[in-house]
Design a protein around this motif. Structure first.
Motif, PDB file in Angstrom:
ATOM      1  N   THR A 263     -11.808  13.355 -42.352  1.00  0.00           N
ATOM      2  CA  THR A 263     -10.977  12.368 -43.052  1.00  0.00           C
ATOM      3  C   THR A 263     -10.101  13.045 -44.094  1.00  0.00           C
ATOM      4  O   THR A 263      -8.900  12.745 -44.218  1.00  0.00           O
ATOM      5  CB  THR A 263     -11.859  11.293 -43.714  1.00  0.00           C
ATOM      6  OG1 THR A 263     -12.622  10.623 -42.709  1.00  0.00           O
ATOM      7  CG2 THR A 263     -11.007  10.284 -44.463  1.00  0.00           C
ATOM      8  N   ALA A 264     -10.681  13.981 -44.832  1.00  0.00           N
ATOM      9  CA  ALA A 264      -9.906  14.706 -45.843  1.00  0.00           C
ATOM     10  C   ALA A 264      -8.820  15.556 -45.187  1.00  0.00           C
ATOM     11  O   ALA A 264      -7.702  15.667 -45.710  1.00  0.00           O
ATOM     12  CB  ALA A 264     -10.829  15.579 -46.684  1.00  0.00           C
ATOM     13  N   LEU A 265      -9.137  16.158 -44.033  1.00  0.00           N
ATOM     14  CA  LEU A 265      -8.131  16.941 -43.317  1.00  0.00           C
ATOM     15  C   LEU A 265      -6.956  16.054 -42.914  1.00  0.00           C
ATOM     16  O   LEU A 265      -5.786  16.424 -43.101  1.00  0.00           O
ATOM     17  CB  LEU A 265      -8.751  17.581 -42.079  1.00  0.00           C
ATOM     18  CG  LEU A 265      -7.763  18.261 -41.128  1.00  0.00           C
ATOM     19  CD1 LEU A 265      -7.105  19.461 -41.795  1.00  0.00           C
ATOM     20  CD2 LEU A 265      -8.448  18.673 -39.824  1.00  0.00           C
ATOM     21  N   ILE A 266      -7.267  14.887 -42.363  1.00  0.00           N
ATOM     22  CA  ILE A 266      -6.209  13.970 -41.937  1.00  0.00           C
ATOM     23  C   ILE A 266      -5.315  13.608 -43.122  1.00  0.00           C
ATOM     24  O   ILE A 266      -4.075  13.599 -43.018  1.00  0.00           O
ATOM     25  CB  ILE A 266      -6.832  12.702 -41.303  1.00  0.00           C
ATOM     26  CG1 ILE A 266      -7.470  13.057 -39.952  1.00  0.00           C
ATOM     27  CG2 ILE A 266      -5.790  11.610 -41.136  1.00  0.00           C
ATOM     28  CD1 ILE A 266      -8.312  11.946 -39.359  1.00  0.00           C
ATOM     29  N   GLU A 267      -5.921  13.315 -44.256  1.00  0.00           N
ATOM     30  CA  GLU A 267      -5.141  12.942 -45.440  1.00  0.00           C
ATOM     31  C   GLU A 267      -4.205  14.073 -45.872  1.00  0.00           C
ATOM     32  O   GLU A 267      -3.048  13.823 -46.246  1.00  0.00           O
ATOM     33  CB  GLU A 267      -6.088  12.575 -46.580  1.00  0.00           C
ATOM     34  CG  GLU A 267      -6.858  11.277 -46.340  1.00  0.00           C
ATOM     35  CD  GLU A 267      -7.954  11.039 -47.360  1.00  0.00           C
ATOM     36  OE1 GLU A 267      -8.207  11.963 -48.185  1.00  0.00           O
ATOM     37  OE2 GLU A 267      -8.560   9.948 -47.345  1.00  0.00           O
ATOM     38  N   PRO A 286     -17.115   6.274 -32.611  1.00  0.00           N
ATOM     39  CA  PRO A 286     -17.212   5.943 -31.180  1.00  0.00           C
ATOM     40  C   PRO A 286     -16.025   6.439 -30.376  1.00  0.00           C
ATOM     41  O   PRO A 286     -15.984   6.312 -29.165  1.00  0.00           O
ATOM     42  CB  PRO A 286     -17.261   4.412 -31.187  1.00  0.00           C
ATOM     43  CG  PRO A 286     -16.440   4.042 -32.374  1.00  0.00           C
ATOM     44  CD  PRO A 286     -16.699   5.112 -33.408  1.00  0.00           C
ATOM     45  N   GLY A 287     -15.029   6.986 -31.027  1.00  0.00           N
ATOM     46  CA  GLY A 287     -13.860   7.531 -30.357  1.00  0.00           C
ATOM     47  C   GLY A 287     -13.120   8.436 -31.321  1.00  0.00           C
ATOM     48  O   GLY A 287     -13.491   8.573 -32.487  1.00  0.00           O
ATOM     49  N   ILE A 288     -12.050   9.066 -30.837  1.00  0.00           N
ATOM     50  CA  ILE A 288     -11.253   9.934 -31.695  1.00  0.00           C
ATOM     51  C   ILE A 288     -10.536   9.086 -32.749  1.00  0.00           C
ATOM     52  O   ILE A 288     -10.023   8.011 -32.439  1.00  0.00           O
ATOM     53  CB  ILE A 288     -10.231  10.722 -30.857  1.00  0.00           C
ATOM     54  CG1 ILE A 288     -10.945  11.510 -29.763  1.00  0.00           C
ATOM     55  CG2 ILE A 288      -9.421  11.668 -31.737  1.00  0.00           C
ATOM     56  CD1 ILE A 288      -9.994  12.157 -28.769  1.00  0.00           C
ATOM     57  N   ASN A 289     -10.514   9.565 -33.973  1.00  0.00           N
ATOM     58  CA  ASN A 289      -9.877   8.839 -35.070  1.00  0.00           C
ATOM     59  C   ASN A 289      -8.415   8.539 -34.717  1.00  0.00           C
ATOM     60  O   ASN A 289      -7.647   9.464 -34.407  1.00  0.00           O
ATOM     61  CB  ASN A 289      -9.948   9.686 -36.342  1.00  0.00           C
ATOM     62  CG  ASN A 289      -9.530   8.927 -37.577  1.00  0.00           C
ATOM     63  OD1 ASN A 289      -8.527   8.235 -37.591  1.00  0.00           O
ATOM     64  ND2 ASN A 289     -10.311   9.070 -38.645  1.00  0.00           N
TER      65      ASN A 289
END
Length: 351
Positions: A263-267, A286-289
């Motif tokens: 999550t931090a990487l995505i941000e 349950p799946g790719i973000n």
């Protein structure tokens, strides 16, 4: 060899051979060899099994041949039939297995190290090239547009690798193999590892050792993760450490998704702090973000389907290592790839 399925239709046969359950399909040559050496049941559907499905197939078995998709936690280990004495993992990583619980239950656990080094290092290097040189984006552009306008001096500009600083987190077999390949492309090698490598490894690579990961992250242009997943390395790239990376840096992960805070990487990719990431592993429950997929669609992220070790040669060598571990154990000897828990050992394992 029988194709295994859950349910009352499973027919039991008696044999003097060791009895094993294989939870996923393996290369044909390995399945054939296992069928010769063992009484073998294989999950013919080749889908990840639930704990109850695994237990249903283990009645009367001596060995569970597991993979990373099998969640072998303390609860499942506590319910294993007493006949099961060995968990022979088909794979190098074993973070899907509770090693402490296995040891306490008197089980031996093995894996298949070493055989994945070259293929995983190849994939990391390929992603290292693909990301700054925009290889995936260039391919997608041609497929999407169909009618290509042609070459332009300012089209598809990426970044050169030579002269950039590569920071390797975990300088074991794979990390060293990646460093060797990267050096050939002219990258400057930096690394953080639990133990410093000897001069015989450092000097040919002109590698600089850092005993402070935070300090290294702020100095390198590309970070590549090659450390195993343990209690200490879970989220080794935390939000704070991602912030310490140089603005515009790239991240490569072909190891384990839990090594970084996704999550931090995505941000940090969305904000532009990081220029891009190439991930062969990522959270998939349950799946790719969707945010990660959106970044891939806009070419900020390159995603590959856990392919780092996906060569026929590697899979066959992994299968051969599993067979050696099983035969050695069933002959009453310690298998060559036996694993022990990280923490204090509760008691000796059987076999």
């Amino acid at each position: 060899m029988r194709r295994w399925q859950t349910g009352p239709s499973l027919v039991r046969m008696t044999s003097s051979k060791p009895k094993i359950l294989v939870t996923r399909r393996l290369p044909a040559s390995i399945e054939a060899r296992m069928a010769t050496l063992f009484e073998t049941d294989v999950n013919d559907a080749d889908l990840a099994l639930s704990g109850d499905d695994i237990l249903a197939g283990l009645d009367g078995k001596d060995v569970l041949v597991s993979t990373i998709t099998d969640h072998i936690d303390a609860d499942l280990i506590g319910r294993l039939p007493p006949s099961v004495r060995l968990i022979a993992q088909f794979g190098n990583g074993v973070d899907n297995i509770d090693l402490d619980a296995a040891w306490a239950a008197g089980l031996t656990v093995t894996n298949t190290p070493s055989v994945l080094t070259e293929d995983t290092a190849d994939m990391a290097t390929a992603l290292m090239l693909a990301l700054p040189r925009r290889l995936v984006e260039g391919t997608q552009m041609l497929l999407r547009d169909r009618a290509w306008a042609g070459w332009s001096p300012t089209s598809m500009l990426g970044h050169r690798l030579r002269g950039k600083a590569l920071g390797i987190v975990g300088m074991g077999r794979i990390g060293t193999a990646v460093a060797s390949r990267a050096r050939a492309f002219g990258l400057n090698i930096h690394y953080y590892s639990r133990n410093r490598r000897p001069p015989a490894i450092e000097q040919p690579l002109e590698a600089r050792y850092w005993d402070d990961l935070d300090a290294m992250l702020s100095e390198v242009d590309i970070v590549s993760l090659h450390t195993p997943l343990t209690r200490d390395t879970h989220h080794i790239l935390s939000a704070d450490r991602l912030d310490r990376m140089k603005p515009g840096a790239h991240l490569i992960n072909v190891s384990r998704p839990e090594l970084l805070d996704e999550t931090a990487l995505i941000e940090r990719l969305e904000s532009g702090h990081l220029a891009g990431a190439a991930l062969d592993v990522f959270e998939n429950r349950p799946g790719i973000n969707p945010r990660l997929l959106a970044l891939a669609e806009t070419n900020r992220v390159v995603l590959t389907a856990h392919m780092a070790s996906a060569t026929l040669e590697a899979r066959v060598e992994m299968g051969e290592a599993v067979i050696v571990n099983i035969r050695t154990f069933m002959d009453g000897h310690q298998p060559p790839h036996r694993l022990l828990p990280d923490g204090p050992l509760p008691r000796a394992a059987r076999g």
